[in-house]
Write a protein that holds these residues in place. Structure first.
Motif, PDB file in Angstrom:
ATOM      1  N   ALA A 119      48.950  58.939  34.075  1.00  0.00           N
ATOM      2  CA  ALA A 119      50.399  58.759  34.180  1.00  0.00           C
ATOM      3  C   ALA A 119      50.963  58.083  32.937  1.00  0.00           C
ATOM      4  CB  ALA A 119      50.724  57.944  35.432  1.00  0.00           C
ATOM      5  N   PHE A 120      50.259  57.069  32.445  1.00  0.00           N
ATOM      6  CA  PHE A 120      50.722  56.368  31.242  1.00  0.00           C
ATOM      7  C   PHE A 120      50.672  57.295  30.024  1.00  0.00           C
ATOM      8  CE2 PHE A 120      49.656  53.828  27.462  1.00  0.00           C
ATOM      9  CZ  PHE A 120      50.837  53.094  27.348  1.00  0.00           C
ATOM     10  N   MET A 121      49.611  58.105  29.918  1.00  0.00           N
ATOM     11  CA  MET A 121      49.502  59.031  28.787  1.00  0.00           C
ATOM     12  C   MET A 121      50.599  60.090  28.800  1.00  0.00           C
ATOM     13  SD  MET A 121      45.389  59.695  28.603  1.00  0.00           S
ATOM     14  CE  MET A 121      44.238  58.365  28.275  1.00  0.00           C
ATOM     15  N   ALA A 122      51.128  60.393  29.991  1.00  0.00           N
ATOM     16  CA  ALA A 122      52.154  61.429  30.085  1.00  0.00           C
ATOM     17  C   ALA A 122      53.571  60.898  29.899  1.00  0.00           C
ATOM     18  CB  ALA A 122      52.051  62.131  31.444  1.00  0.00           C
ATOM     19  N   THR A 123      53.733  59.579  29.829  1.00  0.00           N
ATOM     20  CA  THR A 123      55.067  59.018  29.654  1.00  0.00           C
ATOM     21  C   THR A 123      55.581  59.295  28.246  1.00  0.00           C
ATOM     22  OG1 THR A 123      54.095  56.887  29.033  1.00  0.00           O
ATOM     23  CG2 THR A 123      54.666  57.202  31.354  1.00  0.00           C
ATOM     24  N   GLY A 124      56.874  59.174  28.101  1.00  0.00           N
ATOM     25  CA  GLY A 124      57.480  59.399  26.791  1.00  0.00           C
ATOM     26  C   GLY A 124      57.046  58.388  25.760  1.00  0.00           C
ATOM     27  N   CYS A 166      54.017  57.091  25.399  1.00  0.00           N
ATOM     28  CA  CYS A 166      52.701  57.452  24.873  1.00  0.00           C
ATOM     29  C   CYS A 166      52.659  58.912  24.430  1.00  0.00           C
ATOM     30  CB  CYS A 166      51.636  57.190  25.940  1.00  0.00           C
ATOM     31  SG  CYS A 166      49.955  57.259  25.323  1.00  0.00           S
ATOM     32  N   ASN A 167      53.118  59.801  25.309  1.00  0.00           N
ATOM     33  CA  ASN A 167      53.269  61.234  25.008  1.00  0.00           C
ATOM     34  C   ASN A 167      51.963  61.903  24.545  1.00  0.00           C
ATOM     35  OD1 ASN A 167      54.883  63.537  24.991  1.00  0.00           O
ATOM     36  ND2 ASN A 167      55.357  63.340  22.813  1.00  0.00           N
ATOM     37  N   LEU A 168      50.857  61.529  25.194  1.00  0.00           N
ATOM     38  CA  LEU A 168      49.577  62.167  24.885  1.00  0.00           C
ATOM     39  C   LEU A 168      49.265  63.331  25.819  1.00  0.00           C
ATOM     40  CD1 LEU A 168      47.281  59.084  24.152  1.00  0.00           C
ATOM     41  CD2 LEU A 168      48.189  60.742  22.514  1.00  0.00           C
ATOM     42  N   LEU A 169      49.920  63.362  26.989  1.00  0.00           N
ATOM     43  CA  LEU A 169      49.677  64.421  27.964  1.00  0.00           C
ATOM     44  C   LEU A 169      50.980  65.090  28.384  1.00  0.00           C
ATOM     45  CD1 LEU A 169      46.936  63.049  30.420  1.00  0.00           C
ATOM     46  CD2 LEU A 169      46.734  64.974  28.844  1.00  0.00           C
ATOM     47  N   PRO A 170      51.685  65.733  27.458  1.00  0.00           N
ATOM     48  CA  PRO A 170      52.861  66.498  27.860  1.00  0.00           C
ATOM     49  C   PRO A 170      52.461  67.713  28.687  1.00  0.00           C
ATOM     50  CG  PRO A 170      52.364  66.897  25.563  1.00  0.00           C
ATOM     51  CD  PRO A 170      51.435  65.811  26.005  1.00  0.00           C
ATOM     52  N   ALA A 171      53.441  68.447  29.178  1.00  0.00           N
ATOM     53  CA  ALA A 171      53.174  69.556  30.097  1.00  0.00           C
ATOM     54  C   ALA A 171      52.272  70.611  29.470  1.00  0.00           C
ATOM     55  CB  ALA A 171      54.493  70.182  30.549  1.00  0.00           C
ATOM     56  N   ASP A 172      52.520  70.973  28.220  1.00  0.00           N
ATOM     57  CA  ASP A 172      51.699  72.009  27.569  1.00  0.00           C
ATOM     58  C   ASP A 172      50.255  71.547  27.395  1.00  0.00           C
ATOM     59  OD1 ASP A 172      53.905  73.624  27.418  1.00  0.00           O
ATOM     60  OD2 ASP A 172      54.429  73.049  25.370  1.00  0.00           O
ATOM     61  N   THR A 173      50.080  70.289  27.061  1.00  0.00           N
ATOM     62  CA  THR A 173      48.724  69.757  26.889  1.00  0.00           C
ATOM     63  C   THR A 173      47.978  69.748  28.212  1.00  0.00           C
ATOM     64  OG1 THR A 173      49.505  68.371  25.068  1.00  0.00           O
ATOM     65  CG2 THR A 173      47.401  67.788  26.064  1.00  0.00           C
ATOM     66  N   ARG A 174      48.657  69.385  29.301  1.00  0.00           N
ATOM     67  CA  ARG A 174      48.012  69.376  30.614  1.00  0.00           C
ATOM     68  C   ARG A 174      47.584  70.777  31.025  1.00  0.00           C
ATOM     69  NH1 ARG A 174      52.398  66.034  31.878  1.00  0.00           N
ATOM     70  NH2 ARG A 174      53.279  67.593  33.275  1.00  0.00           N
ATOM     71  N   LYS A 175      48.410  71.766  30.744  1.00  0.00           N
ATOM     72  CA  LYS A 175      48.039  73.143  31.088  1.00  0.00           C
ATOM     73  C   LYS A 175      46.831  73.605  30.283  1.00  0.00           C
ATOM     74  CE  LYS A 175      52.615  74.662  32.573  1.00  0.00           C
ATOM     75  NZ  LYS A 175      53.756  75.589  32.333  1.00  0.00           N
ATOM     76  N   ALA A 176      46.825  73.283  28.986  1.00  0.00           N
ATOM     77  CA  ALA A 176      45.682  73.679  28.152  1.00  0.00           C
ATOM     78  C   ALA A 176      44.409  72.964  28.592  1.00  0.00           C
ATOM     79  CB  ALA A 176      45.991  73.367  26.685  1.00  0.00           C
ATOM     80  N   GLY A 235      49.213  62.664  35.227  1.00  0.00           N
ATOM     81  CA  GLY A 235      50.315  63.126  34.383  1.00  0.00           C
ATOM     82  C   GLY A 235      51.380  63.877  35.166  1.00  0.00           C
ATOM     83  N   ASN A 236      50.961  64.737  36.075  1.00  0.00           N
ATOM     84  CA  ASN A 236      51.926  65.456  36.913  1.00  0.00           C
ATOM     85  C   ASN A 236      52.697  64.509  37.814  1.00  0.00           C
ATOM     86  OD1 ASN A 236      51.137  67.924  35.877  1.00  0.00           O
ATOM     87  ND2 ASN A 236      49.627  68.291  37.471  1.00  0.00           N
ATOM     88  N   LEU A 237      52.034  63.473  38.295  1.00  0.00           N
ATOM     89  CA  LEU A 237      52.683  62.527  39.203  1.00  0.00           C
ATOM     90  C   LEU A 237      53.812  61.779  38.504  1.00  0.00           C
ATOM     91  CD1 LEU A 237      52.567  61.149  42.006  1.00  0.00           C
ATOM     92  CD2 LEU A 237      51.029  59.473  40.991  1.00  0.00           C
TER      93      LEU A 237
END
Length: 410
Positions: free
Chosen positions: A25-30, A32-42, A303-305
């Motif tokens: 969740a922290f990695m997906a926040t703005g 940190c921005n390490l797990l954006p939507a495209d990265t999670r899908k890949a 990240g999705n959460l």
């Protein structure tokens, strides 16, 4: 093992899942921005193609033999019963709750597909220490359970989520098509003039077309019925076969099949298993890849959460009823199934084996459901919210039911 010791053992894997979810969740926040939507899908595709098959294959080939497969024949039946009962309960919930179309498959999958992977691998060996039974036997039970569970998950649950996704996308496409204006781009002011100028030619063409259509209609009457029958029968046979082949060709399912073959054949197993095996580097590499499965899946769920928590459209009552199914109804049914099978003489006398069969009915939903929702782009947010609450309750529920199972079997 006392209650608090068992609580600690049962809660450890659940707490690990929640901690990694927080990290995702922290990695997906703005910030940190390490797990954006495209990265999670890949990353999810890598998990599906490489990590999950490696985990299943490594576990099967290392711990399961042909004798184990023959001796533990009731375990796949027991998993099938848990899936069937969970599917019925999930279907009832869908009929009662009437959720949005893209959530029907998620709810049924969450009620029928338990986490047969990392949780049994941690909980079952710990129970061995309390009962003074063979630790390797508990690890073999857990590994065989994980492999069988992976086969069920990547056939039944995979098809369930995919069908739900296709249904939802078809409904959405139909709604969009109905809202679109029906405009013929080829029509215009010139069309009417051309029809007036060429009226005689159109009349001649229509007569010729009528004669030709009459001949075609005569031929269609003679051959139409047989062609239609042959086509319909072929389609009925072809479509199910095509679906089965697609499911069997998915990487996790292929890994389970190959793992069973290698584990059952001693010659093949000795080639890659053991320090003196000539190809042991293959097993070590596959094991290394498989170890990344659970962390990656959990990071994606976290990240999705965070990204879509407020946009989730799953109702609290739906979450509460899924929790009730897993931690109240299914464990009671599981006790009845195992006790009945034992009285009929279908099971070995090993209490640890009975415990493994019972614990299948009280596990939280499988993490791989999140991988599937991400693959088919349907219900990722709702899946993350549902997993958050079911895993929060899992620590207490799994401890209570594990204590109950041990008391029943002692």
């Amino acid at each position: 093992m006392g209650f608090w010791s068992l609580f600690e053992v049962a809660s450890m894997p659940v707490l690990q899942v929640l901690i990694i979810c927080v990290m995702g969740a922290f990695m997906a926040t703005g910030r940190c921005n390490l797990l954006p939507a495209d990265t999670r899908k890949a990353l999810n595709k890598i998990v599906f193609i490489a990590f999950t098959p490696s985990l299943i294959f490594a576990s099967l080939t290392k711990t399961v033999t042909l004798q184990d497969i023959i001796s533990w024949w009731f375990m796949p039946i027991n998993i099938g019963i848990s899936f069937l009962v969970g599917e019925v309960l999930g279907w009832i919930l869908v009929k009662v709750l009437k959720p949005m179309s893209h959530l029907e498959g998620l709810i049924i999958a969450a009620c029928s597909t338990g986490n047969l992977g990392n949780l049994p691998l941690i909980v079952i060996p710990a129970v061995c220490d309390d009962w003074n039974t063979c630790h390797s036997a508990g690890l073999s039970y857990a590994s065989f359970l994980m492999a069988l569970g992976g086969f069920y998950i990547w056939t039944y649950t995979y098809q369930l989520i995919r069908t739900s996704s296709m249904k939802y996308k078809a409904i959405r496409a139909a709604k969009e098509a109905s809202k679109a204006p029906n405009i013929d781009p080829k029509s215009g002011s010139e069309t009417h003039l051309l029809k007036e100028k060429d009226g005689e030619q159109q009349a001649i063409v229509s007569v010729q077309w009528t004669k030709a259509s009459g001949d075609a209609e005569t031929q269609a009457i003679s051959h139409g019925d047989s062609d239609k029958t042959n086509t319909s029968l072929w389609n009925k046979v072809r479509e199910p076969l095509h679906q089965v082949l697609e499911e069997l060709m998915s990487p996790p399912t292929l890994a389970a099949i190959v793992g069973f073959i290698v584990g059952a054949i001693t010659f093949l197993k000795n080639l890659i298993i053991g320090e003196n095996a000539p190809l042991h580097v293959i097993q070590d590499t596959i094991q290394l890849l498989g170890d990344g499965t659970i962390p990656c899946i959990t990071l994606i769920l976290g990240g999705n959460l965070t990204q879509r928590l407020r946009s989730s459209r799953i109702r609290p009552w739906a979450i509460a009823r899924v929790i009730c199914v897993w931690y109240v109804i299914l464990p009671v049914i599981g006790i009845g199934v195992v006790k009945a099978a034992s009285k009929l003489g279908l099971l070995a006398s090993d209490p640890l084996y009975h415990y493994v069969l019972m614990v299948q009915f009280s596990l939280p939903p499988a993490m791989n459901i999140g991988t599937m929702t991400q693959l088919f782009d349907v219900g990722q947010e709702e899946c993350s919210v549902l997993f958050l609450w079911t895993y929060l309750f899992a620590a207490i529920a799994l401890t209570l039911w594990s204590t109950a199972y041990m008391w029943i079997l002692s």
